[in-house]
Write a protein that holds these residues in place. Structure first.
Motif, PDB file in Angstrom:
ATOM      1  N   TYR A  84       0.857  -1.182   0.000  1.00 57.88           N
ATOM      2  CA  TYR A  84       0.000   0.000   0.000  1.00 57.88           C
ATOM      3  C   TYR A  84       0.895   1.236   0.000  1.00 57.88           C
ATOM      4  CZ  TYR A  84      -3.843  -3.137   0.950  1.00 57.88           C
ATOM      5  OH  TYR A  84      -4.767  -4.152   0.853  1.00 57.88           O
ATOM      6  N   GLU A  85       0.373   2.323  -0.552  1.00 61.30           N
ATOM      7  CA  GLU A  85       1.205   3.521  -0.717  1.00 61.30           C
ATOM      8  C   GLU A  85       1.485   4.226   0.601  1.00 61.30           C
ATOM      9  OE1 GLU A  85       1.312   7.667  -3.328  1.00 61.30           O
ATOM     10  OE2 GLU A  85      -0.131   6.103  -3.795  1.00 61.30           O
ATOM     11  N   ASP A  86       0.531   4.172   1.545  1.00 59.59           N
ATOM     12  CA  ASP A  86       0.778   4.852   2.818  1.00 59.59           C
ATOM     13  C   ASP A  86       0.106   4.109   3.964  1.00 59.59           C
ATOM     14  OD1 ASP A  86      -1.982   5.749   3.051  1.00 59.59           O
ATOM     15  OD2 ASP A  86      -1.510   7.332   1.622  1.00 59.59           O
ATOM     16  N   LEU A  87       0.398   4.562   5.172  1.00 63.09           N
ATOM     17  CA  LEU A  87      -0.106   3.907   6.375  1.00 63.09           C
ATOM     18  C   LEU A  87      -1.632   3.933   6.437  1.00 63.09           C
ATOM     19  CD1 LEU A  87       0.291   2.663   9.190  1.00 63.09           C
ATOM     20  CD2 LEU A  87       0.568   4.989  10.080  1.00 63.09           C
ATOM     21  N   GLY A  88      -2.234   5.051   6.041  1.00 62.93           N
ATOM     22  CA  GLY A  88      -3.688   5.146   6.086  1.00 62.93           C
ATOM     23  C   GLY A  88      -4.372   4.068   5.266  1.00 62.93           C
ATOM     24  N   LEU A  89      -3.824   3.768   4.098  1.00 65.19           N
ATOM     25  CA  LEU A  89      -4.389   2.729   3.241  1.00 65.19           C
ATOM     26  C   LEU A  89      -4.189   1.344   3.855  1.00 65.19           C
ATOM     27  CD1 LEU A  89      -3.296   4.050  -0.277  1.00 65.19           C
ATOM     28  CD2 LEU A  89      -5.572   4.164   0.775  1.00 65.19           C
ATOM     29  N   GLN A  90      -3.058   1.145   4.546  1.00 67.06           N
ATOM     30  CA  GLN A  90      -2.849  -0.122   5.257  1.00 67.06           C
ATOM     31  C   GLN A  90      -3.944  -0.340   6.297  1.00 67.06           C
ATOM     32  OE1 GLN A  90       1.521   0.805   6.334  1.00 67.06           O
ATOM     33  NE2 GLN A  90       1.399  -1.422   6.476  1.00 67.06           N
ATOM     34  N   ILE A  91      -4.183   0.685   7.103  1.00 63.19           N
ATOM     35  CA  ILE A  91      -5.170   0.568   8.175  1.00 63.19           C
ATOM     36  C   ILE A  91      -6.562   0.309   7.605  1.00 63.19           C
ATOM     37  CG2 ILE A  91      -6.238   1.733  10.124  1.00 63.19           C
ATOM     38  CD1 ILE A  91      -3.258   0.992  10.483  1.00 63.19           C
ATOM     39  N   ASN A  92      -6.909   1.005   6.539  1.00 62.15           N
ATOM     40  CA  ASN A  92      -8.224   0.814   5.920  1.00 62.15           C
ATOM     41  C   ASN A  92      -8.376  -0.615   5.396  1.00 62.15           C
ATOM     42  OD1 ASN A  92     -10.793   1.984   4.849  1.00 62.15           O
ATOM     43  ND2 ASN A  92      -9.872   1.342   2.900  1.00 62.15           N
ATOM     44  N   ALA A  93      -7.286  -1.162   4.841  1.00 63.97           N
ATOM     45  CA  ALA A  93      -7.337  -2.538   4.329  1.00 63.97           C
ATOM     46  C   ALA A  93      -7.591  -3.527   5.454  1.00 63.97           C
ATOM     47  CB  ALA A  93      -6.044  -2.872   3.602  1.00 63.97           C
ATOM     48  N   LEU A  94      -7.013  -3.269   6.619  1.00 58.06           N
ATOM     49  CA  LEU A  94      -7.246  -4.152   7.767  1.00 58.06           C
ATOM     50  C   LEU A  94      -8.672  -4.020   8.268  1.00 58.06           C
ATOM     51  CD1 LEU A  94      -6.184  -6.112   9.920  1.00 58.06           C
ATOM     52  CD2 LEU A  94      -5.390  -4.114  11.234  1.00 58.06           C
ATOM     53  N   ARG A  95      -9.140  -2.805   8.381  1.00 56.10           N
ATOM     54  CA  ARG A  95     -10.497  -2.576   8.887  1.00 56.10           C
ATOM     55  C   ARG A  95     -11.567  -3.174   7.984  1.00 56.10           C
ATOM     56  NH1 ARG A  95      -9.432   3.727  10.605  1.00 56.10           N
ATOM     57  NH2 ARG A  95      -8.920   3.349  12.792  1.00 56.10           N
ATOM     58  N   THR A  96     -11.304  -3.207   6.680  1.00 56.56           N
ATOM     59  CA  THR A  96     -12.298  -3.713   5.728  1.00 56.56           C
ATOM     60  C   THR A  96     -12.085  -5.190   5.386  1.00 56.56           C
ATOM     61  OG1 THR A  96     -10.931  -2.903   3.885  1.00 56.56           O
ATOM     62  CG2 THR A  96     -12.670  -1.441   4.716  1.00 56.56           C
ATOM     63  N   GLY A  97     -11.123  -5.836   6.046  1.00 54.12           N
ATOM     64  CA  GLY A  97     -10.929  -7.263   5.858  1.00 54.12           C
ATOM     65  C   GLY A  97     -10.173  -7.662   4.610  1.00 54.12           C
ATOM     66  N   GLN A  98      -9.536  -6.705   3.950  1.00 50.80           N
ATOM     67  CA  GLN A  98      -8.756  -7.049   2.757  1.00 50.80           C
ATOM     68  C   GLN A  98      -7.449  -7.758   3.114  1.00 50.80           C
ATOM     69  OE1 GLN A  98      -8.517  -3.695  -0.168  1.00 50.80           O
ATOM     70  NE2 GLN A  98      -9.777  -2.608   1.340  1.00 50.80           N
ATOM     71  N   VAL A  99      -6.962  -7.491   4.315  1.00 48.09           N
ATOM     72  CA  VAL A  99      -5.739  -8.137   4.798  1.00 48.09           C
ATOM     73  C   VAL A  99      -5.986  -8.629   6.214  1.00 48.09           C
ATOM     74  CG1 VAL A  99      -4.216  -6.730   3.354  1.00 48.09           C
ATOM     75  CG2 VAL A  99      -4.771  -5.984   5.692  1.00 48.09           C
ATOM     76  N   ASP A 100      -5.059  -9.464   6.692  1.00 46.30           N
ATOM     77  CA  ASP A 100      -5.194 -10.034   8.033  1.00 46.30           C
ATOM     78  C   ASP A 100      -4.407  -9.265   9.084  1.00 46.30           C
ATOM     79  OD1 ASP A 100      -6.667 -12.533   7.202  1.00 46.30           O
ATOM     80  OD2 ASP A 100      -4.812 -12.802   6.039  1.00 46.30           O
ATOM     81  N   ALA A 101      -3.414  -8.491   8.648  1.00 47.46           N
ATOM     82  CA  ALA A 101      -2.546  -7.817   9.600  1.00 47.46           C
ATOM     83  C   ALA A 101      -1.849  -6.647   8.917  1.00 47.46           C
ATOM     84  CB  ALA A 101      -1.512  -8.791  10.163  1.00 47.46           C
ATOM     85  N   VAL A 102      -1.335  -5.750   9.735  1.00 46.01           N
ATOM     86  CA  VAL A 102      -0.534  -4.622   9.270  1.00 46.01           C
ATOM     87  C   VAL A 102       0.817  -4.683   9.967  1.00 46.01           C
ATOM     88  CG1 VAL A 102      -0.230  -2.111   9.451  1.00 46.01           C
ATOM     89  CG2 VAL A 102      -2.429  -3.055   8.712  1.00 46.01           C
ATOM     90  N   VAL A 103       1.878  -4.499   9.208  1.00 42.72           N
ATOM     91  CA  VAL A 103       3.213  -4.355   9.794  1.00 42.72           C
ATOM     92  C   VAL A 103       3.751  -2.987   9.395  1.00 42.72           C
ATOM     93  CG1 VAL A 103       5.622  -5.127   9.689  1.00 42.72           C
ATOM     94  CG2 VAL A 103       3.784  -6.799   9.927  1.00 42.72           C
ATOM     95  N   ASN A 104       4.129  -2.216  10.406  1.00 42.47           N
ATOM     96  CA  ASN A 104       4.761  -0.913  10.178  1.00 42.47           C
ATOM     97  C   ASN A 104       5.500  -0.552  11.460  1.00 42.47           C
ATOM     98  OD1 ASN A 104       5.420   1.730   9.150  1.00 42.47           O
ATOM     99  ND2 ASN A 104       3.576   1.638   7.894  1.00 42.47           N
ATOM    100  N   ASP A 105       6.139   0.593  11.489  1.00 40.44           N
ATOM    101  CA  ASP A 105       6.895   1.002  12.666  1.00 40.44           C
ATOM    102  C   ASP A 105       5.974   1.070  13.880  1.00 40.44           C
ATOM    103  OD1 ASP A 105       8.853   1.180  10.798  1.00 40.44           O
ATOM    104  OD2 ASP A 105       9.212   3.322  11.023  1.00 40.44           O
ATOM    105  N   ILE A 106       6.438   0.513  14.989  1.00 39.83           N
ATOM    106  CA  ILE A 106       5.595   0.381  16.176  1.00 39.83           C
ATOM    107  C   ILE A 106       5.081   1.730  16.676  1.00 39.83           C
ATOM    108  CG2 ILE A 106       7.617   0.398  17.704  1.00 39.83           C
ATOM    109  CD1 ILE A 106       4.340  -1.587  18.251  1.00 39.83           C
TER     110      ILE A 106
END
Length: 263
Positions: free
Chosen positions: A175-197
């Motif tokens: 994903y291009e940015d963190l916001g898109l990662q989070i949205n993908a998790l919330r909508t069930g497109q992915v199972d997890a997000v990995v980024n800086d803690i």
């Protein structure tokens, strides 16, 4: 530590005052002479890639703020110039293209210092220690490397988080940015997000949780165009100054929520 930090910053300011041109030819000559040059005289321009809270994000007034912006503002203040924030794609930061095309003077976007990146641009002294974190839905049972096997993991493209997932033999989804990662998790497109803690904490809402931290020994640095030694020295002088006078601790505490751990 540098013996005369404020003097170094003031000396850089004096050099800046002598450098009033911005053409590429004049900049090259100034760089060769060791003078501090800026892409827009009188303004320190910083490239960043929000949302990456608490390092860079948009506040309620539409202004880009955050720990990285606070630090670069200190650099601008020491130089006696204005600060301008330019939002650019992360890959143009990570590749150094934002610097080589003169889009900005400094890269400030939670950039982990790596040998590969250091070949493209120069890094300041480290200013933040960072590990990778795992964000998942509450009760998912995903809480370590083993439980990530076979799962879709959202990563931010061109980041060390993506590299970590690939090195572990797991399945990254870019994903291009963190916001898109989070949205993908919330909508069930992915199972997890990995980024800086440090950037995952604000999203522990609506059934999400930080399930694990993966120590990587990463450190953030500010990026400066290769050859712009005077600017790099000015940046490092400011970093030393704000550590010594308590400004860094205040910025860190405000943005992260806790005081930094003593070295």
């Amino acid at each position: 530590m540098r013996p005369t930090l404020r003097a170094a910053a003031l000396a850089a300011t004096a050099l800046l005052a002598l450098t009033a041109c911005s053409s590429s030819g004049d900049d090259a000559a100034a760089d060769a002479a060791g003078e501090l040059t800026l892409v827009n005289p009188g303004t320190l321009t910083v490239c960043t890639n929000p949302p990456f809270e608490p390092f860079e994000f948009e506040d309620e007034n539409g202004e880009i703020v955050g720990l990285d912006i606070d630090i670069t503002r200190e650099v601008a203040d020491d130089l006696g110039v204005d600060l301008e924030v330019v939002v650019t794609p992360f890959d143009t930061l990570e590749s150094g293209a934002s610097l080589t095309t003169d889009a900005c003077d400094i890269l400030a976007s939670g950039l982990t210092i790596t040998d590969e990146r250091a070949e493209k641009f120069d890094f300041s002294e480290p200013y933040f220690d960072a590990d990778q974190g795992l964000l998942v839905a509450e009760g998912s049972g995903i809480d370590d490397v083993e439980s990530l096997a076979g799962k879709k993991i959202a990563v931010q493209m061109a980041t060390t988080g993506e590299t970590w997932v690939e090195d572990e033999g797991l399945t990254p989804v870019q994903y291009e940015d963190l916001g898109l990662q989070i949205n993908a998790l919330r909508t069930g497109q992915v199972d997890a997000v990995v980024n800086d803690i440090a950037v995952l904490g604000p999203f522990i809402t609506e059934g999400l949780e930080v399930a694990a931290t993966f120590p990587t020994g990463e450190q953030y640095g500010l990026g400066v165009k290769k050859g712009n030694t005077a600017l790099l020295e000015a940046v490092d002088a400011t970093l030393d100054r704000i550590r010594e006078d308590g400004t860094y601790d205040a910025i860190y505490t405000e943005r992260i929520g806790t005081a930094p751990t003593a070295d």
